[in-house]
Design a protein around this motif. Structure first.
Motif, PDB file in Angstrom:
ATOM      1  N   GLU A  40       0.970  -0.862  -0.453  1.00  0.00           N
ATOM      2  CA  GLU A  40      -0.256  -0.061   0.041  1.00  0.00           C
ATOM      3  C   GLU A  40       0.626   1.470  -0.073  1.00  0.00           C
ATOM      4  OE1 GLU A  40      -3.820   1.768   2.843  1.00  0.00           O
ATOM      5  OE2 GLU A  40      -2.745   0.059   3.402  1.00  0.00           O
ATOM      6  N   LEU A  72     -11.633 -11.132  -2.449  1.00  0.00           N
ATOM      7  CA  LEU A  72     -10.458 -11.058  -2.140  1.00  0.00           C
ATOM      8  C   LEU A  72     -10.152 -11.330  -0.693  1.00  0.00           C
ATOM      9  CD1 LEU A  72      -9.268  -7.317  -4.282  1.00  0.00           C
ATOM     10  CD2 LEU A  72      -8.709  -9.867  -4.992  1.00  0.00           C
ATOM     11  N   THR A  78      -6.619  -7.831  -7.146  1.00  0.00           N
ATOM     12  CA  THR A  78      -6.692  -8.214  -8.823  1.00  0.00           C
ATOM     13  C   THR A  78      -5.910  -8.347  -9.810  1.00  0.00           C
ATOM     14  OG1 THR A  78      -7.678  -5.664  -9.406  1.00  0.00           O
ATOM     15  CG2 THR A  78      -9.663  -7.102  -8.045  1.00  0.00           C
ATOM     16  N   ARG A  96     -10.490  -3.015   3.103  1.00  0.00           N
ATOM     17  CA  ARG A  96     -10.661  -1.825   2.779  1.00  0.00           C
ATOM     18  C   ARG A  96      -9.202  -2.061   1.762  1.00  0.00           C
ATOM     19  NH1 ARG A  96      -9.502   3.370   3.662  1.00  0.00           N
ATOM     20  NH2 ARG A  96      -7.308   4.245   3.874  1.00  0.00           N
ATOM     21  N   LEU A  97      -9.067  -1.335   1.061  1.00  0.00           N
ATOM     22  CA  LEU A  97      -8.832  -2.144  -0.921  1.00  0.00           C
ATOM     23  C   LEU A  97      -7.627  -1.032  -0.447  1.00  0.00           C
ATOM     24  CD1 LEU A  97     -11.751  -3.365  -3.229  1.00  0.00           C
ATOM     25  CD2 LEU A  97     -10.484  -4.395  -1.708  1.00  0.00           C
ATOM     26  N   SER A 109      -6.084   4.883  -1.260  1.00  0.00           N
ATOM     27  CA  SER A 109      -7.354   3.135  -0.180  1.00  0.00           C
ATOM     28  C   SER A 109      -8.354   3.290   0.145  1.00  0.00           C
ATOM     29  CB  SER A 109      -6.033   3.059   0.649  1.00  0.00           C
ATOM     30  OG  SER A 109      -5.162   2.003   0.297  1.00  0.00           O
ATOM     31  N   ALA A 143      -6.959  -3.254  -7.609  1.00  0.00           N
ATOM     32  CA  ALA A 143      -6.945  -3.700  -6.128  1.00  0.00           C
ATOM     33  C   ALA A 143      -6.345  -4.724  -5.677  1.00  0.00           C
ATOM     34  CB  ALA A 143      -8.471  -3.247  -6.013  1.00  0.00           C
ATOM     35  N   ARG A 144      -5.822  -4.069  -4.166  1.00  0.00           N
ATOM     36  CA  ARG A 144      -5.709  -5.250  -3.402  1.00  0.00           C
ATOM     37  C   ARG A 144      -5.968  -4.850  -1.876  1.00  0.00           C
ATOM     38  NH1 ARG A 144       0.006  -4.931  -0.026  1.00  0.00           N
ATOM     39  NH2 ARG A 144      -0.114  -7.005   0.920  1.00  0.00           N
ATOM     40  N   ASN A 145      -6.646  -6.444  -1.407  1.00  0.00           N
ATOM     41  CA  ASN A 145      -7.185  -6.320  -0.418  1.00  0.00           C
ATOM     42  C   ASN A 145      -6.072  -5.548   1.009  1.00  0.00           C
ATOM     43  OD1 ASN A 145      -8.899  -6.776   1.925  1.00  0.00           O
ATOM     44  ND2 ASN A 145      -9.218  -8.802   1.295  1.00  0.00           N
ATOM     45  N   TYR A 151     -12.940 -10.502   1.559  1.00  0.00           N
ATOM     46  CA  TYR A 151     -13.823  -9.337   0.701  1.00  0.00           C
ATOM     47  C   TYR A 151     -14.448 -10.039  -0.413  1.00  0.00           C
ATOM     48  CZ  TYR A 151     -15.608  -5.009  -2.488  1.00  0.00           C
ATOM     49  OH  TYR A 151     -16.250  -3.883  -2.515  1.00  0.00           O
TER      50      TYR A 151
END
Length: 183
Positions: A40, A72, A78, A96-97, A109, A143-145, A151
């Motif tokens: 992040e 996720l 993704t 939170r992504l 984020s 996007a990343r968890n 998620y």
């Protein structure tokens, strides 16, 4: 979720029943392109191929709507994907992504919760008129968890409203013999 008569009946039925009707080309979760993971606030370590996987896999599709299951795991990313249709997402299990743009730059984020709707407008996704966001959302992104929980989301794409004015949509409804509250 509050169900109203003005909601798309396909949306309501799928949200209530979680139907698994598979689409022709986007049903395989393994079909999405790989995108290298980034921390992040950091840029992506390498460019990512762009694909149409806006979710994990399609669970329903017809001439008007495409519905995606989107799951996720914590830390999972993704693919770098492009949104071609207006859409609404419903975060069934929020988290939170973190989001990166097509150039690999970290963008923002956010807490993915509730329901949000976006319209395709050139290179960006515009939120529905009643939603104000502190950042622009690019049409192409990854996007990343970054949360602690898995998620889970349902994403509903509209093949009817994308790049059409209200008048175009109303004319299409009339041509199909639908009332204003349908479709």
């Amino acid at each position: 979720m509050v169900v109203t008569a003005s909601m798309n009946p396909v949306f309501v039925w799928l949200a209530a029943n979680a139907v698994a009707v598979l689409a022709e080309n986007l049903r395989d979760p393994a079909g999405a392109a790989f995108c290298a993971r980034a921390e992040e606030s950091s840029p992506l370590p390498q460019p990512c191929a762009i694909d149409p996987y806006v979710g994990s896999h399609v669970i329903y599709e017809d001439d008007f709507t495409r519905v995606w299951n989107f799951t996720l795991l914590p830390g999972e990313m993704t693919s770098m994907h492009r949104h071609d249709y207006d859409y609404t997402f419903l975060a069934v299990v929020p988290t939170r992504l973190a989001v990166w743009g097509s150039t690999g730059d970290y963008l923002f984020s956010f807490d993915a919760k509730g329901s949000l709707s976006f319209s395709v407008n050139g290179a960006y996704l515009e939120p529905s008129a009643d939603t104000k966001l502190p950042w622009q959302v690019p049409r192409i992104h990854v996007a990343r968890n970054v949360g602690k929980d898995v998620y889970r989301e349902l994403l509903f794409e509209s093949k009817v409203t994308t790049n059409r004015t209200h008048e175009h949509v109303q004319a299409a409804k009339k041509a199909l013999g639908l009332r204003a509250t349908e479709l």
